[in-house]
Design a protein around this motif. Sequence first.
Motif, PDB file in Angstrom:
ATOM      1  N   LYS A  36      48.905  43.491  37.832  1.00 33.57           N
ATOM      2  CA  LYS A  36      48.558  42.314  38.626  1.00 33.57           C
ATOM      3  C   LYS A  36      47.748  42.661  39.868  1.00 33.57           C
ATOM      4  O   LYS A  36      46.853  41.934  40.252  1.00 33.57           O
ATOM      5  CB  LYS A  36      49.817  41.550  39.013  1.00 33.57           C
ATOM      6  CG  LYS A  36      50.481  40.882  37.845  1.00 33.57           C
ATOM      7  CD  LYS A  36      51.684  40.099  38.272  1.00 33.57           C
ATOM      8  CE  LYS A  36      52.325  39.455  37.056  1.00 33.57           C
ATOM      9  NZ  LYS A  36      53.502  38.667  37.406  1.00 33.57           N
TER      10      LYS A  36
ATOM     11  N   CYS B  64      37.485  48.008  31.110  1.00 37.62           N
ATOM     12  CA  CYS B  64      37.697  46.637  31.578  1.00 37.62           C
ATOM     13  C   CYS B  64      36.378  45.989  32.020  1.00 37.62           C
ATOM     14  O   CYS B  64      36.139  44.821  31.762  1.00 37.62           O
ATOM     15  CB  CYS B  64      38.675  46.614  32.749  1.00 37.62           C
ATOM     16  SG  CYS B  64      40.393  46.723  32.285  1.00 37.62           S
TER      17      CYS B  64
ATOM     18  N   ARG C  30      33.635  42.697  37.807  1.00 41.73           N
ATOM     19  CA  ARG C  30      33.000  42.181  36.589  1.00 41.73           C
ATOM     20  C   ARG C  30      32.006  41.067  36.935  1.00 41.73           C
ATOM     21  O   ARG C  30      30.911  41.004  36.381  1.00 41.73           O
ATOM     22  CB  ARG C  30      34.052  41.658  35.618  1.00 41.73           C
ATOM     23  CG  ARG C  30      33.442  41.241  34.282  1.00 41.73           C
ATOM     24  CD  ARG C  30      34.478  40.729  33.319  1.00 41.73           C
ATOM     25  NE  ARG C  30      35.384  41.796  32.938  1.00 41.73           N
ATOM     26  CZ  ARG C  30      36.608  41.587  32.492  1.00 41.73           C
ATOM     27  NH1 ARG C  30      37.094  40.370  32.397  1.00 41.73           N
ATOM     28  NH2 ARG C  30      37.367  42.594  32.131  1.00 41.73           N
TER      29      ARG C  30
ATOM     30  N   LEU D 267      34.664  44.321  28.595  1.00 42.94           N
ATOM     31  CA  LEU D 267      35.371  43.073  28.862  1.00 42.94           C
ATOM     32  C   LEU D 267      36.838  43.142  28.484  1.00 42.94           C
ATOM     33  O   LEU D 267      37.421  42.194  27.971  1.00 42.94           O
ATOM     34  CB  LEU D 267      34.694  41.892  28.157  1.00 42.94           C
ATOM     35  CG  LEU D 267      33.234  41.642  28.548  1.00 42.94           C
ATOM     36  CD1 LEU D 267      32.664  40.491  27.757  1.00 42.94           C
ATOM     37  CD2 LEU D 267      33.097  41.394  30.039  1.00 42.94           C
ATOM     38  N   GLY D 268      37.437  44.288  28.761  1.00 46.43           N
ATOM     39  CA  GLY D 268      38.867  44.452  28.525  1.00 46.43           C
ATOM     40  C   GLY D 268      39.671  43.777  29.626  1.00 46.43           C
ATOM     41  O   GLY D 268      39.131  43.204  30.563  1.00 46.43           O
ATOM     42  N   THR D 269      40.973  43.857  29.508  1.00 50.48           N
ATOM     43  CA  THR D 269      41.847  43.264  30.513  1.00 50.48           C
ATOM     44  C   THR D 269      42.843  44.311  30.987  1.00 50.48           C
ATOM     45  O   THR D 269      43.017  45.348  30.369  1.00 50.48           O
ATOM     46  CB  THR D 269      42.629  42.066  29.941  1.00 50.48           C
ATOM     47  OG1 THR D 269      43.402  42.512  28.833  1.00 50.48           O
ATOM     48  CG2 THR D 269      41.697  40.952  29.519  1.00 50.48           C
ATOM     49  N   THR D 270      43.476  44.007  32.099  1.00 49.68           N
ATOM     50  CA  THR D 270      44.514  44.884  32.628  1.00 49.68           C
ATOM     51  C   THR D 270      45.790  44.075  32.816  1.00 49.68           C
ATOM     52  O   THR D 270      45.737  42.877  33.095  1.00 49.68           O
ATOM     53  CB  THR D 270      44.084  45.527  33.962  1.00 49.68           C
ATOM     54  OG1 THR D 270      45.136  46.370  34.426  1.00 49.68           O
ATOM     55  CG2 THR D 270      43.782  44.492  35.025  1.00 49.68           C
ATOM     56  N   GLN D 271      46.905  44.719  32.646  1.00 50.19           N
ATOM     57  CA  GLN D 271      48.187  44.061  32.841  1.00 50.19           C
ATOM     58  C   GLN D 271      48.711  44.262  34.260  1.00 50.19           C
ATOM     59  O   GLN D 271      49.704  43.666  34.641  1.00 50.19           O
ATOM     60  CB  GLN D 271      49.213  44.591  31.826  1.00 50.19           C
ATOM     61  CG  GLN D 271      48.841  44.293  30.391  1.00 50.19           C
ATOM     62  CD  GLN D 271      48.699  42.804  30.127  1.00 50.19           C
ATOM     63  OE1 GLN D 271      49.518  42.012  30.566  1.00 50.19           O
ATOM     64  NE2 GLN D 271      47.647  42.420  29.429  1.00 50.19           N
TER      65      GLN D 271
ATOM     66  N   MET E 120      38.206  41.479  38.258  1.00 53.28           N
ATOM     67  CA  MET E 120      37.455  40.237  38.090  1.00 53.28           C
ATOM     68  C   MET E 120      36.263  40.178  39.050  1.00 53.28           C
ATOM     69  O   MET E 120      35.173  39.759  38.660  1.00 53.28           O
ATOM     70  CB  MET E 120      38.365  39.021  38.282  1.00 53.28           C
ATOM     71  CG  MET E 120      39.345  38.852  37.155  1.00 53.28           C
ATOM     72  SD  MET E 120      40.458  37.418  37.199  1.00 53.28           S
ATOM     73  CE  MET E 120      40.471  36.853  38.847  1.00 53.28           C
TER      74      MET E 120
ATOM     75  N   MET F 121      44.010  43.000  38.865  1.00 50.03           N
ATOM     76  CA  MET F 121      43.318  41.906  38.183  1.00 50.03           C
ATOM     77  C   MET F 121      42.210  41.297  39.031  1.00 50.03           C
ATOM     78  O   MET F 121      41.098  41.082  38.543  1.00 50.03           O
ATOM     79  CB  MET F 121      44.308  40.820  37.770  1.00 50.03           C
ATOM     80  CG  MET F 121      45.135  41.177  36.589  1.00 50.03           C
ATOM     81  SD  MET F 121      46.223  39.794  36.189  1.00 50.03           S
ATOM     82  CE  MET F 121      47.216  40.536  34.927  1.00 50.03           C
TER      83      MET F 121
END
Length: 92
Positions: free
Chosen positions: A47, A37, A57, A41-45, A54, A50
């Motif tokens: 909540k 992540c 990052r 630059l991946g994402t997480t589901q 962010m 998050m």
Amino acid sequence: MAYGFDIAVAIKSTIDKILQIDLPLVLCTDSKSLYDCLVRLGTTQEKRLMIDVMCLRQAYERRQITDIKWIDGDANPTDAMTKDRLTRYWLG
């Protein structure tokens, strides 16, 4: 992870001011998904993660974090100190 980062930044800024140097701040994790992540630059589901992802990052992009390293779980020396079953394994 974000709590550990906050503490590391506080310690780093204190040492930087006392010694008048700029220490690198390297973030190490044994979570491959967190590493992906942050670096790829991946994402997480999830909540609840998050905001932490962010913030980390953003700190990486601002160069507050010098480097991010992934540590394979089998080679992680801190597991022996933090995981109860591993502590029992190592201590017998």
